[in-house]
Design an enzyme around this catalytic site. Sequence first.
Site, PDB file in Angstrom:
ATOM      1  N   HIS A 170      -9.777   1.164   4.830  1.00 30.37           N
ATOM      2  CA  HIS A 170      -8.497   1.316   5.528  1.00 30.37           C
ATOM      3  C   HIS A 170      -8.703   2.221   6.747  1.00 30.37           C
ATOM      4  O   HIS A 170      -9.496   3.164   6.688  1.00 30.37           O
ATOM      5  CB  HIS A 170      -7.457   1.920   4.577  1.00 30.37           C
ATOM      6  CG  HIS A 170      -6.077   1.888   5.156  1.00 30.37           C
ATOM      7  ND1 HIS A 170      -5.636   2.847   6.033  1.00 30.37           N
ATOM      8  CD2 HIS A 170      -5.066   0.998   5.023  1.00 30.37           C
ATOM      9  CE1 HIS A 170      -4.395   2.541   6.398  1.00 30.37           C
ATOM     10  NE2 HIS A 170      -4.027   1.434   5.803  1.00 30.37           N
ATOM     11  N   GLU A 175      -5.735  -5.172  10.573  1.00 32.67           N
ATOM     12  CA  GLU A 175      -4.741  -4.111  10.730  1.00 32.67           C
ATOM     13  C   GLU A 175      -4.985  -3.357  12.031  1.00 32.67           C
ATOM     14  O   GLU A 175      -5.741  -2.375  12.047  1.00 32.67           O
ATOM     15  CB  GLU A 175      -4.831  -3.125   9.572  1.00 32.67           C
ATOM     16  CG  GLU A 175      -4.570  -3.727   8.214  1.00 32.67           C
ATOM     17  CD  GLU A 175      -3.964  -2.701   7.279  1.00 32.67           C
ATOM     18  OE1 GLU A 175      -2.816  -2.889   6.874  1.00 32.67           O
ATOM     19  OE2 GLU A 175      -4.620  -1.690   6.978  1.00 32.67           O
ATOM     20  N   GLU A 215      -7.093   4.618   7.853  1.00 31.55           N
ATOM     21  CA  GLU A 215      -6.906   6.056   7.587  1.00 31.55           C
ATOM     22  C   GLU A 215      -8.172   6.654   6.980  1.00 31.55           C
ATOM     23  O   GLU A 215      -8.503   7.810   7.232  1.00 31.55           O
ATOM     24  CB  GLU A 215      -5.680   6.261   6.686  1.00 31.55           C
ATOM     25  CG  GLU A 215      -4.390   6.069   7.480  1.00 31.55           C
ATOM     26  CD  GLU A 215      -3.224   5.516   6.678  1.00 31.55           C
ATOM     27  OE1 GLU A 215      -3.236   5.624   5.436  1.00 31.55           O
ATOM     28  OE2 GLU A 215      -2.290   4.962   7.302  1.00 31.55           O
ATOM     29  N   GLY A 226       2.149   2.083  10.795  1.00 31.37           N
ATOM     30  CA  GLY A 226       3.109   3.187  10.677  1.00 31.37           C
ATOM     31  C   GLY A 226       3.879   3.483  11.952  1.00 31.37           C
ATOM     32  O   GLY A 226       4.554   4.506  12.046  1.00 31.37           O
ATOM     33  N   SER A 235       3.007  -2.392  10.286  1.00 29.47           N
ATOM     34  CA  SER A 235       4.454  -2.519  10.482  1.00 29.47           C
ATOM     35  C   SER A 235       4.988  -3.913  10.125  1.00 29.47           C
ATOM     36  O   SER A 235       5.926  -4.409  10.755  1.00 29.47           O
ATOM     37  CB  SER A 235       4.851  -2.136  11.909  1.00 29.47           C
ATOM     38  OG  SER A 235       4.492  -0.781  12.157  1.00 29.47           O
ATOM     39  N   GLY A 273       2.590  -1.235   4.377  1.00 34.44           N
ATOM     40  CA  GLY A 273       2.576   0.130   3.862  1.00 34.44           C
ATOM     41  C   GLY A 273       4.017   0.581   3.666  1.00 34.44           C
ATOM     42  O   GLY A 273       4.583   0.482   2.574  1.00 34.44           O
ATOM     43  N   GLY A 274       4.633   1.039   4.759  1.00 37.46           N
ATOM     44  CA  GLY A 274       6.010   1.541   4.704  1.00 37.46           C
ATOM     45  C   GLY A 274       6.974   0.588   4.012  1.00 37.46           C
ATOM     46  O   GLY A 274       7.795   1.001   3.178  1.00 37.46           O
ATOM     47  N   ASN A 334       0.859  -1.196   0.000  1.00 33.82           N
ATOM     48  CA  ASN A 334       0.000   0.000   0.000  1.00 33.82           C
ATOM     49  C   ASN A 334       0.892   1.242   0.000  1.00 33.82           C
ATOM     50  O   ASN A 334       1.469   1.588   1.023  1.00 33.82           O
ATOM     51  CB  ASN A 334      -0.900  -0.044   1.246  1.00 33.82           C
ATOM     52  CG  ASN A 334      -1.791   1.179   1.358  1.00 33.82           C
ATOM     53  OD1 ASN A 334      -1.901   1.977   0.425  1.00 33.82           O
ATOM     54  ND2 ASN A 334      -2.443   1.329   2.510  1.00 33.82           N
ATOM     55  N   TRP A 335       0.963   1.888  -1.145  1.00 36.87           N
ATOM     56  CA  TRP A 335       1.823   3.081  -1.263  1.00 36.87           C
ATOM     57  C   TRP A 335       1.211   4.307  -0.582  1.00 36.87           C
ATOM     58  O   TRP A 335       1.881   5.311  -0.398  1.00 36.87           O
ATOM     59  CB  TRP A 335       2.054   3.418  -2.730  1.00 36.87           C
ATOM     60  CG  TRP A 335       3.090   2.572  -3.399  1.00 36.87           C
ATOM     61  CD1 TRP A 335       3.777   1.515  -2.857  1.00 36.87           C
ATOM     62  CD2 TRP A 335       3.570   2.713  -4.745  1.00 36.87           C
ATOM     63  NE1 TRP A 335       4.646   1.004  -3.781  1.00 36.87           N
ATOM     64  CE2 TRP A 335       4.535   1.717  -4.946  1.00 36.87           C
ATOM     65  CE3 TRP A 335       3.256   3.593  -5.792  1.00 36.87           C
ATOM     66  CZ2 TRP A 335       5.215   1.579  -6.168  1.00 36.87           C
ATOM     67  CZ3 TRP A 335       3.920   3.452  -7.000  1.00 36.87           C
ATOM     68  CH2 TRP A 335       4.898   2.457  -7.182  1.00 36.87           C
ATOM     69  N   LYS A 336      -0.079   4.253  -0.304  1.00 36.09           N
ATOM     70  CA  LYS A 336      -0.789   5.421   0.244  1.00 36.09           C
ATOM     71  C   LYS A 336      -0.571   6.629  -0.682  1.00 36.09           C
ATOM     72  O   LYS A 336      -0.515   6.451  -1.895  1.00 36.09           O
ATOM     73  CB  LYS A 336      -0.339   5.686   1.679  1.00 36.09           C
ATOM     74  CG  LYS A 336      -0.431   4.421   2.532  1.00 36.09           C
ATOM     75  CD  LYS A 336      -0.255   4.651   4.000  1.00 36.09           C
ATOM     76  CE  LYS A 336      -0.362   3.308   4.713  1.00 36.09           C
ATOM     77  NZ  LYS A 336      -0.304   3.397   6.157  1.00 36.09           N
TER      78      LYS A 336
HETATM   79  P1  PGA Z   1       2.521   0.119   7.660  1.00 36.24           P
HETATM   80  O1  PGA Z   1       1.087   0.378   7.006  1.00 36.24           O
HETATM   81  O2  PGA Z   1       3.022  -1.187   7.109  1.00 36.24           O
HETATM   82  O3  PGA Z   1       3.358   1.284   7.243  1.00 36.24           O
HETATM   83  O4  PGA Z   1       2.331   0.033   9.137  1.00 36.24           O
HETATM   84  C1  PGA Z   1       0.152  -0.645   6.825  1.00 36.24           C
HETATM   85  C2  PGA Z   1      -1.121  -0.083   6.273  1.00 36.24           C
HETATM   86  O5  PGA Z   1      -1.492   1.043   6.597  1.00 36.24           O
HETATM   87  O6  PGA Z   1      -1.818  -0.754   5.494  1.00 36.24           O
END
Ligand code: PGA
Length: 262
Positions: A100, A172, A102, A178, A218, A239-240, A11-13
């Site tokens: 998600h 999640e 967010e 993050g 993470s 994500g990251g 997930n590049w966001k």
């Molecule tokens: P993260 O993000 O791996 O950076 O914690 C995961 C996500 O938001 O899907």
Amino acid sequence: MKKLAPLFLGNWKMNKLPADAERYCTEFLAEFQAAEGGEADCAIAVPFPLIPLMREKLKNTAGVAVAAQNVHWEDSGAHTGEVSAALLRAFEVEYAIIGHSERRQFYGENDRDVARRAAKAIECGLHAVVCVGETKTEYESGKSAEVTAAQVCKAIEVLENGHVGMLSIAYEPVWAIGTGLASTPQHAGELHTVIRRELCRHFGQESGHAVRIIYGGSAKPENIADLIAAENVQGALPGGASLDPKTFAELILNGRQAYQAK
Ligand code: PGA
């Protein structure tokens, strides 16, 4: 029960410009294609305008699809800032992240929105990856299972058994996203098992086991093997760790190996 292929969805966001995406694909494909390993489905969820470029770059690579980060529940109409499932399909997008944390936290998305986004995505031929998980406060007050189960129930309420092949759930925990602080494999295993129970309650045993449950928060190349070894963990949503092509390829490789050994 048939063992499903694991899913690794990056997930590049809201990151990267076209030149970054081009460079990324070249480097990612070099690593990915060189790696041996078992079967896995992989996808990268990118900002909407990068979809055609990514599709072009990845079209000759089996097992790596393009994903969207959201999708609307209506076919078309006055919905400024939203994107329809049909438009995503027209660009050969195969997966969509839905609900998600967010989106839920910062853009007011509720369980009803998540349910109808998922239903429309599946109806139009997109594989829906529905995100659920508790906040830090809920985690600290011992409510992880209750909150997560309720989110799953509401998201799948309108779905039928014929939909299970096009559905994955991403557990999640919000406190792990993050933060660099992933869930322990034990906690993830427990919550994935709670999710499995809800899926089986709604779809029945066989269909309930046909839905993949993946972990996000993470996830990294260093912790993915232990997470995948936990019960009912069938992939990851990093994500990251998906922003760097080598790191994402390494995460997939390590995760795939751990899944095969399960
Ligand atoms: P993260 O993000 O791996 O950076 O914690 C995961 C996500 O938001 O899907």
